[in-house]
Structure formats: structure tokens, C-alpha cells
Design an enzyme around this catalytic site. Structure first.
Site, short mmCIF file in Angstrom:
data_model
loop_
_atom_site.label_atom_id
_atom_site.label_comp_id
_atom_site.label_asym_id
_atom_site.label_seq_id
_atom_site.Cartn_x
_atom_site.Cartn_y
_atom_site.Cartn_z
N ASP A 34 0.85 -1.18 0.00
CA ASP A 34 0.00 0.00 0.00
C ASP A 34 0.89 1.24 0.00
O ASP A 34 1.70 1.43 0.92
CB ASP A 34 -0.87 -0.04 1.26
N ASN B 237 -6.65 12.29 -10.12
CA ASN B 237 -7.69 12.74 -11.02
C ASN B 237 -7.30 14.17 -11.40
O ASN B 237 -6.90 14.94 -10.52
CB ASN B 237 -9.02 12.70 -10.27
N GLY C 153 -9.31 4.50 -6.65
CA GLY C 153 -8.00 3.89 -6.69
C GLY C 153 -6.99 4.55 -5.76
O GLY C 153 -7.30 4.89 -4.62
N ASP D 205 -5.71 7.52 -5.88
CA ASP D 205 -6.12 8.88 -5.55
C ASP D 205 -7.08 8.88 -4.35
O ASP D 205 -6.89 9.62 -3.39
CB ASP D 205 -6.77 9.53 -6.77
#
Length: 183
Positions: free
Chosen positions: A9, A23, A31, A33
């Protein structure tokens, strides 16, 4: 300069700068973001809104990178960059390469010693993981070759969250991933 491949992660890898596959609106998304925005808390969204208000009222163009403080993350910085959206017919690999190199420049200007990258563009924007990995290794290698003696960055971490991305990174970078170190 050390390069590591980590399976895990991105918000837990312990880098000073975390790259957000953002984005273009900078106002969050899904996801990577969404995970970064959720973990960083409202400070990150406020910082992104400031960038929207002061620099990029229509969102960041593909390939550009901007930094914000990291909010509640352990990192110092979040570097936001938006890949060209392949699903919308934006297929320029040079702009995708710019996401990697411009993120490195921004992290270096903020004196970060380590930076963590996801597979920028390989999620919702539709780039194949293998192509992202090939573009990343070339862009990063060229940047390191040119800047290794003048940058604050000593460690670049490529973070894979899926088997597909892990295989692509391992093939392109010619090394094996390690599992995320527990925080």
C-alpha cells in the site's frame, strides 16, 4: 541511488514524498487517488483546492506534477500528477513519462530524500501495466542519470498493488519486489 520494488500500500511505504496518480480535478477520485485522499484527511483536499484556485482552475494538465503537504500521512509531501487518459484516446507515452520525471523534479525541489510511485495511468485511465512499467523505467533511469549528483532523492520506490503491476515492474526494472514492511 537506490530503487526498490515493493508490493503493498503506497500510503504505508515510508517515503517522504508519495506520488498520487491523481484525477485531473485534484479533488479526489478512486484507486490510489481515493486512498491517498482518505488517509491524508481534509488537509489534503484543502491544499488541492488552493492549487485549483491559484494555479490550475480547470485541473492539472496531464504530465504536470504539483506538491502539497501530506496531511495526516507519514509522508511530508504528496506529489499529484495526472496521466493522459488512454480510455479517452489520450495515448501519448511522452506525457505519461512526464508524470514520472516531473514528479521527481518536484520532489527534489522540496528536498525529499525518498519518493514512492504507483503505476501511474494503469488503473482507471486504462494504460497496460507492462507499458506503464516500460515507460517508468526509461523515464526514471534517464532522470537519475542526469540528476543523480544534484538531487536530494536517494531512494525511489515503485509500489505495486496488484499481481499484474508487480510482474510488470519486476520485468521492466529487472528485480524482485519485496513485501511491504509492516508499519
Amino acid at each position: 541511488m537506490e530503487i526498490q520494488l515493493i508490493r503493498g500500500d503506497i500510503i504505508r511505504v515510508g517515503a517522504e514524498a508519495i506520488v498520487n496518480a491523481a484525477n485531473p480535478s485534484l479533488l479526489g477520485g478512486g484507486g490510489v487517488d481515493g486512498a491517498i485522499h482518505e488517509a491524508a484527511g481534509p488537509e489534503l483536499l484543502a491544499a488541492c483546492r488552493t492549487i485549483r484556485n491559484n494555479q490550475y482552475p480547470n485541473g492539472i494538465p496531464s504530465g504536470i506534477a504539483v506538491a502539497t503537504k501530506a496531511g495526516q500521512l507519514d509522508a511530508r509531501w504528496v506529489i499529484h500528477t495526472a496521466a493522459p487518459n488512454l480510455k479517452l484516446g489520450k495515448a501519448n507515452p511522452k506525457i505519461l513519462a512526464d508524470c514520472f520525471t516531473n514528479s521527481l523534479y518536484v520532489a527534489s525541489r522540496h528536498d525529499a530524500h525518498s519518493i514512492a510511485f504507483p503505476a501511474i495511468g494503469a488503473g482507471a485511465f486504462g494504460w497496460p501495466a507492462e507499458q506503464v512499467a516500460e515507460i517508468a523505467v526509461k523515464a526514471i533511469s534517464e532522470w537519475v542519470s542526469t540528476n543523480k549528483h544534484i538531487t536530494s532523492i536517494h531512494k525511489i520506490i515503485m509500489v505495486s498493488h496488484t499481481d499484474e503491476v508487480q510482474r510488470a515492474f519486476e520485468t521492466s526494472f529487472g528485480m524482485e519486489s519485496i513485501d511491504e514492511i509492516a508499519a
